[in-house]
Design a protein around this motif. Sequence first.
Motif, PDB file in Angstrom:
ATOM      1  N   VAL A  30     -10.346 -11.379  -4.491  1.00  0.00           N
ATOM      2  CA  VAL A  30     -10.317  -9.925  -4.686  1.00  0.00           C
ATOM      3  C   VAL A  30     -11.218  -9.246  -3.667  1.00  0.00           C
ATOM      4  CG1 VAL A  30     -10.892  -8.050  -6.281  1.00  0.00           C
ATOM      5  CG2 VAL A  30      -9.729 -10.104  -7.141  1.00  0.00           C
ATOM      6  N   LEU A  31     -12.385  -9.814  -3.453  1.00  0.00           N
ATOM      7  CA  LEU A  31     -13.342  -9.260  -2.489  1.00  0.00           C
ATOM      8  C   LEU A  31     -12.743  -9.229  -1.082  1.00  0.00           C
ATOM      9  CD1 LEU A  31     -16.332  -8.294  -2.498  1.00  0.00           C
ATOM     10  CD2 LEU A  31     -16.971 -10.641  -1.895  1.00  0.00           C
ATOM     11  N   GLU A  32     -12.000 -10.262  -0.761  1.00  0.00           N
ATOM     12  CA  GLU A  32     -11.393 -10.365   0.568  1.00  0.00           C
ATOM     13  C   GLU A  32     -10.221  -9.402   0.728  1.00  0.00           C
ATOM     14  OE1 GLU A  32      -8.471 -13.657   1.982  1.00  0.00           O
ATOM     15  OE2 GLU A  32     -10.503 -14.401   2.386  1.00  0.00           O
ATOM     16  N   GLN A  33      -9.463  -9.172  -0.345  1.00  0.00           N
ATOM     17  CA  GLN A  33      -8.244  -8.380  -0.262  1.00  0.00           C
ATOM     18  C   GLN A  33      -8.493  -6.879  -0.253  1.00  0.00           C
ATOM     19  OE1 GLN A  33      -4.840  -9.565  -0.073  1.00  0.00           O
ATOM     20  NE2 GLN A  33      -6.038 -11.340   0.579  1.00  0.00           N
ATOM     21  N   LEU A  34      -9.577  -6.433  -0.883  1.00  0.00           N
ATOM     22  CA  LEU A  34      -9.831  -4.996  -0.998  1.00  0.00           C
ATOM     23  C   LEU A  34     -10.872  -4.582   0.034  1.00  0.00           C
ATOM     24  CD1 LEU A  34      -9.892  -4.575  -4.881  1.00  0.00           C
ATOM     25  CD2 LEU A  34      -7.933  -4.603  -3.305  1.00  0.00           C
ATOM     26  N   PRO A  35     -10.521  -3.734   0.982  1.00  0.00           N
ATOM     27  CA  PRO A  35     -11.417  -3.416   2.110  1.00  0.00           C
ATOM     28  C   PRO A  35     -12.768  -2.845   1.705  1.00  0.00           C
ATOM     29  CG  PRO A  35      -9.187  -2.616   2.524  1.00  0.00           C
ATOM     30  CD  PRO A  35      -9.218  -3.060   1.102  1.00  0.00           C
ATOM     31  N   ASP A  36     -12.811  -2.022   0.650  1.00  0.00           N
ATOM     32  CA  ASP A  36     -14.078  -1.389   0.289  1.00  0.00           C
ATOM     33  C   ASP A  36     -14.764  -2.077  -0.883  1.00  0.00           C
ATOM     34  OD1 ASP A  36     -12.324  -0.671  -1.695  1.00  0.00           O
ATOM     35  OD2 ASP A  36     -13.002   1.406  -1.837  1.00  0.00           O
ATOM     36  N   VAL A  45     -16.871  -7.951  -9.121  1.00  0.00           N
ATOM     37  CA  VAL A  45     -16.516  -7.264  -7.883  1.00  0.00           C
ATOM     38  C   VAL A  45     -16.284  -5.792  -8.208  1.00  0.00           C
ATOM     39  CG1 VAL A  45     -14.824  -7.068  -6.016  1.00  0.00           C
ATOM     40  CG2 VAL A  45     -15.461  -9.332  -6.895  1.00  0.00           C
ATOM     41  N   LEU A  46     -16.843  -4.903  -7.397  1.00  0.00           N
ATOM     42  CA  LEU A  46     -16.653  -3.467  -7.543  1.00  0.00           C
ATOM     43  C   LEU A  46     -15.950  -2.928  -6.302  1.00  0.00           C
ATOM     44  CD1 LEU A  46     -20.150  -2.364  -8.931  1.00  0.00           C
ATOM     45  CD2 LEU A  46     -18.086  -2.943 -10.224  1.00  0.00           C
ATOM     46  N   ALA A  47     -15.097  -1.925  -6.517  1.00  0.00           N
ATOM     47  CA  ALA A  47     -14.405  -1.289  -5.395  1.00  0.00           C
ATOM     48  C   ALA A  47     -14.247   0.194  -5.696  1.00  0.00           C
ATOM     49  CB  ALA A  47     -13.039  -1.941  -5.164  1.00  0.00           C
ATOM     50  N   MET A  90      -5.206 -11.370 -18.323  1.00  0.00           N
ATOM     51  CA  MET A  90      -4.678 -10.064 -18.030  1.00  0.00           C
ATOM     52  C   MET A  90      -4.484  -9.889 -16.527  1.00  0.00           C
ATOM     53  SD  MET A  90      -7.983  -7.543 -18.409  1.00  0.00           S
ATOM     54  CE  MET A  90      -7.124  -6.334 -17.402  1.00  0.00           C
ATOM     55  N   LYS A  91      -3.942 -10.947 -15.899  1.00  0.00           N
ATOM     56  CA  LYS A  91      -3.761 -10.856 -14.451  1.00  0.00           C
ATOM     57  C   LYS A  91      -2.689  -9.846 -14.080  1.00  0.00           C
ATOM     58  CE  LYS A  91      -5.847 -15.235 -13.157  1.00  0.00           C
ATOM     59  NZ  LYS A  91      -5.727 -16.513 -12.426  1.00  0.00           N
ATOM     60  N   ALA A  92      -1.781  -9.517 -15.002  1.00  0.00           N
ATOM     61  CA  ALA A  92      -0.842  -8.426 -14.746  1.00  0.00           C
ATOM     62  C   ALA A  92      -1.617  -7.139 -14.509  1.00  0.00           C
ATOM     63  CB  ALA A  92       0.116  -8.265 -15.924  1.00  0.00           C
ATOM     64  N   GLY A  93      -2.601  -6.875 -15.366  1.00  0.00           N
ATOM     65  CA  GLY A  93      -3.440  -5.689 -15.195  1.00  0.00           C
ATOM     66  C   GLY A  93      -4.257  -5.746 -13.927  1.00  0.00           C
ATOM     67  N   VAL A  94      -4.777  -6.910 -13.589  1.00  0.00           N
ATOM     68  CA  VAL A  94      -5.573  -7.066 -12.366  1.00  0.00           C
ATOM     69  C   VAL A  94      -4.704  -6.824 -11.132  1.00  0.00           C
ATOM     70  CG1 VAL A  94      -6.864  -8.724 -10.968  1.00  0.00           C
ATOM     71  CG2 VAL A  94      -7.272  -8.594 -13.440  1.00  0.00           C
ATOM     72  N   ALA A  95      -3.458  -7.305 -11.163  1.00  0.00           N
ATOM     73  CA  ALA A  95      -2.553  -7.086 -10.035  1.00  0.00           C
ATOM     74  C   ALA A  95      -2.291  -5.597  -9.831  1.00  0.00           C
ATOM     75  CB  ALA A  95      -1.235  -7.826 -10.269  1.00  0.00           C
ATOM     76  N   VAL A  96      -2.057  -4.863 -10.920  1.00  0.00           N
ATOM     77  CA  VAL A  96      -1.852  -3.417 -10.826  1.00  0.00           C
ATOM     78  C   VAL A  96      -3.112  -2.746 -10.293  1.00  0.00           C
ATOM     79  CG1 VAL A  96      -1.457  -1.307 -12.166  1.00  0.00           C
ATOM     80  CG2 VAL A  96      -0.060  -3.345 -12.599  1.00  0.00           C
ATOM     81  N   MET A  97      -4.281  -3.182 -10.767  1.00  0.00           N
ATOM     82  CA  MET A  97      -5.539  -2.627 -10.274  1.00  0.00           C
ATOM     83  C   MET A  97      -5.689  -2.828  -8.773  1.00  0.00           C
ATOM     84  SD  MET A  97      -8.216  -3.792 -13.254  1.00  0.00           S
ATOM     85  CE  MET A  97      -9.668  -3.456 -12.240  1.00  0.00           C
ATOM     86  N   MET A  98      -5.382  -4.025  -8.298  1.00  0.00           N
ATOM     87  CA  MET A  98      -5.540  -4.312  -6.880  1.00  0.00           C
ATOM     88  C   MET A  98      -4.627  -3.433  -6.030  1.00  0.00           C
ATOM     89  SD  MET A  98      -5.975  -8.488  -6.890  1.00  0.00           S
ATOM     90  CE  MET A  98      -6.215  -8.593  -5.099  1.00  0.00           C
ATOM     91  N   GLU A  99      -3.386  -3.258  -6.474  1.00  0.00           N
ATOM     92  CA  GLU A  99      -2.466  -2.424  -5.702  1.00  0.00           C
ATOM     93  C   GLU A  99      -2.870  -0.958  -5.758  1.00  0.00           C
ATOM     94  OE1 GLU A  99      -0.146  -3.341  -3.575  1.00  0.00           O
ATOM     95  OE2 GLU A  99      -0.747  -5.417  -3.980  1.00  0.00           O
ATOM     96  N   LEU A 100      -3.375  -0.495  -6.885  1.00  0.00           N
ATOM     97  CA  LEU A 100      -3.885   0.877  -6.958  1.00  0.00           C
ATOM     98  C   LEU A 100      -5.085   1.054  -6.027  1.00  0.00           C
ATOM     99  CD1 LEU A 100      -3.767   1.767 -10.767  1.00  0.00           C
ATOM    100  CD2 LEU A 100      -2.601   3.001  -8.928  1.00  0.00           C
TER     101      LEU A 100
END
Length: 349
Positions: A30-36, A45-47, A90-100
């Motif tokens: 997650v840290l690697e995938q989200l730029p901020d 992990v916070l973004a 709840m990886k479905a929720g995590v996936a939506v969070m990452m795309e948002l």
Amino acid sequence: MTGDRLAARLLEIVDIASESRDEAALAAHVLEQLPDARDAGDTCVLAGVTERRERPLVLFAGHLDTVPAQGNFPGRLEDGVVHGLGAADMKAGVAVMMELALAVGSLDASVDVGFVFFGREELPFGDSSLTPLLEREPGLRSADLAIVMEPTDNELHAGCVGNINATWTFRGVAGHSARPWLADNAIHRAGRGIAALAEVEVVDHVFAGLTFREVVSAVTVHGGVARNVVPDECVVEVNMRYAPGTSAADAEAKLHALCDPHGELVIDGNAPSGLVSTGPLVDRLVAAGDGLTLAPKQAWTPVAELTGAGVDAINFGPGRPLYAHRRDEQVEVEALVKSYNTLERFLCA
């Protein structure tokens, strides 16, 4: 947002093992995938924006860990459904969070948006990494609303019930099974106690206009030495769920009143209930959905940790509670799209 992209994101993180206490690889991903994104310690992990500014602050919160595998790892995509460990919870929720999180910079959002990923939610309440994170990061406590992406089948679930786990020990006198009148059978004592507990009726509690159900159950039984021995001890594990508005101490007192006449009860853990949050941002989320209404959350979720820290919080996520923790855990791609679109409309209202 396309279903293909959301499905690919979900399958990607389903295939990164993250059973409780082993979330480090997924946190690093997650840290690697989200730029901020930034490492907040302890597999957190916070973004995005993580403290209140001039605009309202909305946090999305999701846990990275899963229950142990049951022959359902790695995952697969089949006929518009993602299958695999953690797919619903709840990886479905995590996936939506990452795309948002990846898209929020290009959205015309009228609120500030932050993302909170944390571990060890599937373990007992005291082991969760979220409560220590809220203490380390005071800015999170300034949020106006937290949306916990627990599986709700894209329904809006308010509050959550408290959760007590306890050990109930029955003691007797051991003896030979050929002469049971010379002994005192602890299993028989446990049977009478369990029978009495089974007669306790479900109690409905109305809190903030929603009806939560107070329930108590015997969930495991351990006892016996051999087929020719009358046992002198039997241990039963008990679970109680109690409504918002009932204090942790009052819930424990009620459980003791039910169990103490039959055996020795020891409270092993007590996760407090979560408050029902209402207000303009919750109303705005209701309006962003398709026929969304508030329903009570008849389970424990991190909403309790957030409302306990003074943050209004609500449950909303694409996973179906029916499939949580099951061998055939799964989520429909269509549900991912519906969740994402609802939340995008909410942010841009």
